[in-house]
Design an enzyme around this catalytic site. Sequence first.
Site, mmCIF file in Angstrom:
data_model
loop_
_atom_site.group_PDB
_atom_site.id
_atom_site.type_symbol
_atom_site.label_atom_id
_atom_site.label_comp_id
_atom_site.label_asym_id
_atom_site.label_seq_id
_atom_site.Cartn_x
_atom_site.Cartn_y
_atom_site.Cartn_z
ATOM 1 N N HIS A 121 0.870 -1.176 0.000
ATOM 2 C CA HIS A 121 0.000 0.000 0.000
ATOM 3 C C HIS A 121 0.913 1.234 0.000
ATOM 4 C CE1 HIS A 121 -2.688 3.003 1.893
ATOM 5 N NE2 HIS A 121 -3.697 2.220 1.564
ATOM 6 N N ASP A 198 3.453 -4.344 7.928
ATOM 7 C CA ASP A 198 2.225 -3.560 7.816
ATOM 8 C C ASP A 198 1.059 -4.529 8.051
ATOM 9 O OD1 ASP A 198 -0.091 -2.367 6.964
ATOM 10 O OD2 ASP A 198 0.721 -1.609 5.071
ATOM 11 N N GLN A 201 -4.251 -4.958 7.214
ATOM 12 C CA GLN A 201 -5.292 -5.904 6.785
ATOM 13 C C GLN A 201 -5.260 -7.189 7.603
ATOM 14 O OE1 GLN A 201 -7.718 -5.168 4.866
ATOM 15 N NE2 GLN A 201 -6.952 -3.312 3.902
ATOM 16 N N LYS A 224 -10.294 -0.493 10.870
ATOM 17 C CA LYS A 224 -10.539 -1.699 10.054
ATOM 18 C C LYS A 224 -10.877 -2.899 10.925
ATOM 19 C CE LYS A 224 -7.096 -0.408 6.559
ATOM 20 N NZ LYS A 224 -7.858 0.182 5.471
ATOM 21 N N CYS A 362 -4.955 2.531 -3.500
ATOM 22 C CA CYS A 362 -3.703 3.079 -2.937
ATOM 23 C C CYS A 362 -2.540 2.117 -3.165
ATOM 24 C CB CYS A 362 -3.840 3.403 -1.452
ATOM 25 S SG CYS A 362 -5.158 4.553 -1.105
HETATM 26 N N1 C6P Z 1 -6.225 0.444 3.042
HETATM 27 C C1 C6P Z 1 -8.089 0.041 1.562
HETATM 28 O O1 C6P Z 1 -9.200 0.299 1.118
HETATM 29 P P1 C6P Z 1 -4.795 3.865 7.229
HETATM 30 O O2 C6P Z 1 -5.447 4.640 6.104
HETATM 31 O O3 C6P Z 1 -3.587 4.569 7.783
HETATM 32 O O4 C6P Z 1 -5.751 3.400 8.261
HETATM 33 O O5 C6P Z 1 -4.263 2.492 6.566
HETATM 34 C C2 C6P Z 1 -3.408 2.525 5.457
HETATM 35 C C3 C6P Z 1 -3.159 1.157 4.941
HETATM 36 C C4 C6P Z 1 -1.901 0.609 5.067
HETATM 37 N N2 C6P Z 1 -1.631 -0.650 4.669
HETATM 38 C C5 C6P Z 1 -2.573 -1.429 4.110
HETATM 39 C C6 C6P Z 1 -2.222 -2.830 3.715
HETATM 40 C C7 C6P Z 1 -3.880 -0.928 3.943
HETATM 41 O O6 C6P Z 1 -4.802 -1.716 3.394
HETATM 42 C C8 C6P Z 1 -4.166 0.406 4.337
HETATM 43 C C9 C6P Z 1 -5.518 0.997 4.108
HETATM 44 C C10 C6P Z 1 -7.585 0.863 2.715
HETATM 45 O O7 C6P Z 1 -7.384 -0.851 1.107
HETATM 46 C C11 C6P Z 1 -7.710 2.338 2.454
HETATM 47 S S1 C6P Z 1 -6.729 2.865 1.100
#
Ligand code: C6P
Length: 406
Positions: A121, A198, A201, A224, A362
Amino acid sequence: MKTIEDIRRDFPILGLQVNGKPLVYLDSAASSQKPMQVLNAYCGFCESRYANVHRGVHTLAENATADYEDARRLVAEFVKADPRGLVFTRGTTEAINLVAQSYGRKFIKHGQAILLTPMEHHANLVPWQLLAQYTGAELRFWPMTEDGRLDLDGGKKLLDSRVAMVAVTHMSNVLGTINPVREIAEMAHAVGAKVLIDGAQAAPHLPVDIGGIGADFYAFSGHKMCGPTGIGVLWGRPEILEDMDPFMTGGEMIREVWLDHATWAEVPHKFEAGTPPITEAVSLGAAVRYLQQITPEWIAAHDHALTELAWEKLTREPGVTGYGPTDNRGAIVTFNVDGIHPHDLAGLLDREGVAIRAGHHCAQPLMRWLGVQATARASFYLYNTPEEIDRLVDGIRIAKKVLHVV
Ligand code: C6P
């Protein structure tokens, strides 16, 4: 043990009608819905225990501080980690930026390398790009197999003593790939590199054992995993956090301040500058208590069954291409339908009450790797049912008819 009907009743939003149809929410990878237990914790805390933390000596300040620190313990327990290393952040993005800036600028030098993967991401890519520009460090990318897994032998060839950091997603938000993070951590440590995972997910969907993985840093987001927005976690090994400089400075994170210099509070407080997201942290505590009660093992099995079913039903539909591994995937199915732009598909599905995500998710470099501009993505969580997958498939058939795609 709760039944799926009990679980669904915990989430009031799932009773909504959208465009005259019962809501089918298949966008939990973007953000999950919240159960009453979390909503009640949020309101209850504001109604009877709220004050600023770590400052006052009055009763409410002490209650709020106790609840905030309890939340830290609960969340640490949920991911089997030492609470001293658990820093509350705004989310995964802030957590990774914290490491890239505070660890990276101090310890990663010109001539060293940062090993990433093409499935990251942007939150686990752009902070490292910036660091590489700042330090002159090299960016390397772990090769992938055709079905969207990491090629472990290929990665091994890139791992040498120059690699200072390996930063990898635990579960891809596009391909659903679950990466062998324990093995990756072992390989990285063997050449002296630090490891950041990371977990945005993975933490909501899999039983996570940070100690067992052997990660040096692990990041995830509350929103999430049934918690509110504005709260997330960076877990770091306490001894590494001790050596790092603060990310942000100001109130809360200091020990003593003079006019010309200051000293820092103990970790994790050194990284929590200013008034933290107190209500959000307490509510994240309620969210992990809720998930713990259902059990991460049940959630993983439920997600797995739904994902297998969705993959099978979707890829059997004429004109549908699914992306990523065919087995052992997280609760995500990413796909395209021939002749329909994913945004049009998402719009037409919305008319049927079905919420999915469309776009680049993203992960633009991964879209290029897949050879597409965008995809549709259905993602599942503990409250989804097999009937909802049928509604998705029916919706796709309706979209094809509307757009005269055969
Ligand atoms: N993915 C998706 O629809 P934040 O925005 O900081 O809570 O998380 C960012 C992020 C980082 N790593 C991974 C693997 C992610 O999936 C995400 C967030 C969402 O896939 C929003 S783009």
